[in-house]
Design a protein around this motif. Structure first.
Motif, PDB file in Angstrom:
ATOM      1  N   ARG A 137     122.060 -21.123 122.535  1.00 18.56           N
ATOM      2  CA  ARG A 137     122.582 -21.317 121.306  1.00 18.56           C
ATOM      3  C   ARG A 137     123.356 -19.988 120.927  1.00 18.56           C
ATOM      4  O   ARG A 137     122.444 -19.077 121.132  1.00 18.56           O
ATOM      5  N   GLY A 138     124.317 -20.021 120.116  1.00 17.58           N
ATOM      6  CA  GLY A 138     125.099 -18.684 119.705  1.00 17.58           C
ATOM      7  C   GLY A 138     124.292 -18.105 118.474  1.00 17.58           C
ATOM      8  O   GLY A 138     124.126 -16.797 118.565  1.00 17.58           O
ATOM      9  N   GLY A 139     123.265 -18.776 117.730  1.00 14.45           N
ATOM     10  CA  GLY A 139     122.217 -18.147 116.803  1.00 14.45           C
ATOM     11  C   GLY A 139     120.960 -18.159 117.258  1.00 14.45           C
ATOM     12  O   GLY A 139     120.519 -18.648 118.152  1.00 14.45           O
ATOM     13  N   SER A 140     120.052 -18.497 116.125  1.00 13.00           N
ATOM     14  CA  SER A 140     118.686 -18.633 116.176  1.00 13.00           C
ATOM     15  C   SER A 140     118.487 -19.904 115.294  1.00 13.00           C
ATOM     16  O   SER A 140     118.679 -20.029 114.233  1.00 13.00           O
ATOM     17  N   TYR A 141     117.635 -20.923 115.735  1.00  7.75           N
ATOM     18  CA  TYR A 141     117.128 -21.968 115.173  1.00  7.75           C
ATOM     19  C   TYR A 141     115.716 -22.201 115.211  1.00  7.75           C
ATOM     20  O   TYR A 141     115.159 -23.169 115.029  1.00  7.75           O
ATOM     21  N   ALA A 142     114.995 -21.202 115.496  1.00 10.39           N
ATOM     22  CA  ALA A 142     113.613 -21.165 115.772  1.00 10.39           C
ATOM     23  C   ALA A 142     112.854 -21.504 114.451  1.00 10.39           C
ATOM     24  O   ALA A 142     113.333 -21.120 113.315  1.00 10.39           O
ATOM     25  N   PRO A 143     111.705 -21.718 114.496  1.00  9.64           N
ATOM     26  CA  PRO A 143     110.704 -21.885 113.345  1.00  9.64           C
ATOM     27  C   PRO A 143     110.726 -20.839 112.591  1.00  9.64           C
ATOM     28  O   PRO A 143     110.613 -19.561 113.012  1.00  9.64           O
ATOM     29  N   GLY A 144     110.963 -20.938 111.096  1.00  8.48           N
ATOM     30  CA  GLY A 144     110.838 -19.735 110.297  1.00  8.48           C
ATOM     31  C   GLY A 144     112.424 -19.246 109.945  1.00  8.48           C
ATOM     32  O   GLY A 144     112.530 -18.206 109.010  1.00  8.48           O
ATOM     33  N   THR A 145     113.298 -19.712 110.758  1.00 12.84           N
ATOM     34  CA  THR A 145     114.702 -18.932 110.503  1.00 12.84           C
ATOM     35  C   THR A 145     115.687 -19.668 109.539  1.00 12.84           C
ATOM     36  O   THR A 145     115.276 -20.947 109.048  1.00 12.84           O
ATOM     37  N   PRO A 146     116.551 -19.301 108.796  1.00 10.45           N
ATOM     38  CA  PRO A 146     117.254 -19.993 107.856  1.00 10.45           C
ATOM     39  C   PRO A 146     117.932 -21.376 108.387  1.00 10.45           C
ATOM     40  O   PRO A 146     118.089 -22.276 107.464  1.00 10.45           O
ATOM     41  N   GLU A 175     118.856 -17.617 123.305  1.00 16.54           N
ATOM     42  CA  GLU A 175     119.476 -17.569 122.038  1.00 16.54           C
ATOM     43  C   GLU A 175     120.275 -16.359 121.298  1.00 16.54           C
ATOM     44  O   GLU A 175     120.343 -15.376 122.210  1.00 16.54           O
ATOM     45  N   LEU A 176     121.046 -16.673 120.291  1.00 15.55           N
ATOM     46  CA  LEU A 176     122.027 -15.399 119.714  1.00 15.55           C
ATOM     47  C   LEU A 176     122.924 -15.139 120.638  1.00 15.55           C
ATOM     48  O   LEU A 176     123.302 -13.864 120.758  1.00 15.55           O
ATOM     49  N   THR A 177     123.441 -15.843 121.396  1.00  5.37           N
ATOM     50  CA  THR A 177     124.417 -15.625 122.557  1.00  5.37           C
ATOM     51  C   THR A 177     125.665 -14.997 121.971  1.00  5.37           C
ATOM     52  O   THR A 177     126.454 -14.551 122.729  1.00  5.37           O
ATOM     53  N   MET A 178     125.931 -15.395 120.732  1.00  8.62           N
ATOM     54  CA  MET A 178     127.347 -14.867 120.106  1.00  8.62           C
ATOM     55  C   MET A 178     127.246 -13.589 119.541  1.00  8.62           C
ATOM     56  O   MET A 178     128.274 -13.188 119.304  1.00  8.62           O
ATOM     57  N   ALA A 179     126.083 -12.925 119.778  1.00  8.03           N
ATOM     58  CA  ALA A 179     125.692 -11.552 119.069  1.00  8.03           C
ATOM     59  C   ALA A 179     126.898 -10.489 119.743  1.00  8.03           C
ATOM     60  O   ALA A 179     127.326  -9.919 118.951  1.00  8.03           O
ATOM     61  N   PRO A 180     126.888 -10.502 120.865  1.00  5.92           N
ATOM     62  CA  PRO A 180     128.105  -9.632 121.486  1.00  5.92           C
ATOM     63  C   PRO A 180     129.370  -9.721 121.130  1.00  5.92           C
ATOM     64  O   PRO A 180     130.362  -8.834 121.512  1.00  5.92           O
ATOM     65  N   HIS A 181     129.806 -10.957 120.679  1.00  9.76           N
ATOM     66  CA  HIS A 181     131.145 -11.506 120.312  1.00  9.76           C
ATOM     67  C   HIS A 181     131.463 -11.545 118.753  1.00  9.76           C
ATOM     68  O   HIS A 181     132.439 -11.482 118.635  1.00  9.76           O
ATOM     69  N   ASN A 182     130.484 -11.292 118.095  1.00 10.74           N
ATOM     70  CA  ASN A 182     130.888 -11.623 116.687  1.00 10.74           C
ATOM     71  C   ASN A 182     130.217 -10.448 115.978  1.00 10.74           C
ATOM     72  O   ASN A 182     129.111  -9.834 115.880  1.00 10.74           O
ATOM     73  N   PRO A 183     131.123  -9.444 115.665  1.00  4.68           N
ATOM     74  CA  PRO A 183     130.986  -8.109 114.737  1.00  4.68           C
ATOM     75  C   PRO A 183     129.899  -8.184 113.469  1.00  4.68           C
ATOM     76  O   PRO A 183     128.889  -7.533 113.326  1.00  4.68           O
ATOM     77  N   PRO A 190     120.416  -6.258 120.362  1.00  2.00           N
ATOM     78  CA  PRO A 190     119.258  -6.191 121.115  1.00  2.00           C
ATOM     79  C   PRO A 190     118.213  -7.564 121.159  1.00  2.00           C
ATOM     80  O   PRO A 190     117.733  -7.428 122.302  1.00  2.00           O
ATOM     81  N   LEU A 191     118.258  -8.222 120.301  1.00  2.00           N
ATOM     82  CA  LEU A 191     117.319  -9.412 120.243  1.00  2.00           C
ATOM     83  C   LEU A 191     117.976 -10.366 121.382  1.00  2.00           C
ATOM     84  O   LEU A 191     117.299 -11.214 121.935  1.00  2.00           O
ATOM     85  N   PHE A 192     119.238 -10.420 121.364  1.00  2.00           N
ATOM     86  CA  PHE A 192     119.956 -11.220 122.368  1.00  2.00           C
ATOM     87  C   PHE A 192     119.614 -10.893 123.594  1.00  2.00           C
ATOM     88  O   PHE A 192     119.559 -11.593 124.564  1.00  2.00           O
ATOM     89  N   GLU A 193     119.827  -9.405 124.037  1.00  2.00           N
ATOM     90  CA  GLU A 193     119.512  -9.134 125.320  1.00  2.00           C
ATOM     91  C   GLU A 193     118.381  -9.431 125.596  1.00  2.00           C
ATOM     92  O   GLU A 193     117.866  -9.765 126.705  1.00  2.00           O
ATOM     93  N   ALA A 194     117.311  -9.379 124.816  1.00  2.00           N
ATOM     94  CA  ALA A 194     115.863  -9.498 125.381  1.00  2.00           C
ATOM     95  C   ALA A 194     115.586 -11.007 125.306  1.00  2.00           C
ATOM     96  O   ALA A 194     114.831 -11.338 126.377  1.00  2.00           O
ATOM     97  N   SER A 195     116.416 -11.712 124.678  1.00  2.00           N
ATOM     98  CA  SER A 195     116.195 -13.307 124.894  1.00  2.00           C
ATOM     99  C   SER A 195     116.852 -13.657 126.141  1.00  2.00           C
ATOM    100  O   SER A 195     116.208 -14.456 126.957  1.00  2.00           O
TER     101      SER A 195
END
Length: 216
Positions: A137-146, A175-183, A190-195
């Motif tokens: 997923r492009g963002g994060s939908y994990a428990p506790g996220t908005p 997750e956060l796969t859109m981070a490198p493409h969305n300013p 860094p969180l995307f890379e770790a994920s």
């Protein structure tokens, strides 16, 4: 020898797809551990299965001897997909999140293989088969996220695969796969890379363990 049914549904090819990169890592580790095994591959973006129509739907509730020619042809397509699932010792599914849910091509595959009285119901024909789902997923939908309440991929697939089909479901979630493409998400790179690294490692580890288990 064990058979792996590998299904990709990302519309993006190769390394451009986060889910394909992880399913590829899983499949590579599987084949290295189990070189004599079989891989049945379906790329639903390149070769989509037909969406369920009235003939395919009604054929599932009718005596095959009474099928019309249209029902017989449509049902034969469903049976081929169902038999691939039933004959698999393990299943690998790439399921990227599009607009908060799964790709329509993957939904079409599910609609074809869900057949009450055979794959679904009191005694599902593929019950217990291990299924690994790469739910990118492009963002994060994990428990506790908005956007936790917008998570319809894992919730839906767990209900369908585990509860309806009786499969043994496990998820890998890049997750956060859109981070490198969305300013606007630059600070999350860094969180995307770790994920991503965690997902690739999980894929290799789980594939190896599963192949060893099935070969035992």
């Amino acid at each position: 020898m064990a058979t792996l049914l590998h299904i990709d549904s990302s519309l993006l090819p190769g390394e451009a797809s986060a889910s394909r990169a992880v399913t590829d890592a899983f499949r590579t580790a599987w084949q290295e551990q189990h070189p004599g095994g079989t891989v049945v591959y379906r790329d639903l973006a390149v070769d989509p299965v037909p969406h369920i129509n009235a003939a395919a739907h009604t054929a599932g509730f009718a005596d095959p001897a009474a099928h019309t020619p249209e029902q017989a042809a449509a049902f034969a397509d469903r049976v081929r997909l169902i038999e691939e699932l039933e004959q698999a010792d393990a299943v690998l599914i790439g399921a990227p999140m599009y607009n908060f849910t799964i790709p329509s091509t993957l939904k079409a595959w599910l609609d074809n293989v869900i057949l009450f009285g055979r794959t679904a119901g009191e005694t599902p024909s593929a019950k217990g088969t291990p299924v690994t789902v790469v739910a990118s997923r492009g963002g994060s939908y994990a428990p506790g996220t908005p956007r936790e309440s917008y998570e319809y991929v894992q919730n839906y697939l767990n209900a369908v695969l585990a509860d309806f089909l009786g499969l043994d479901v496990d998820f890998i979630v890049p997750e956060l796969t859109m981070a490198p493409h969305n300013p606007a998400m630059a600070e999350l790179v860094p969180l995307f890379e770790a994920s991503r690294e965690r997902a690739l490692q999980e894929a290799a580890t789980k594939a190896k363990a599963l192949a060893e288990r099935l070969a035992a």
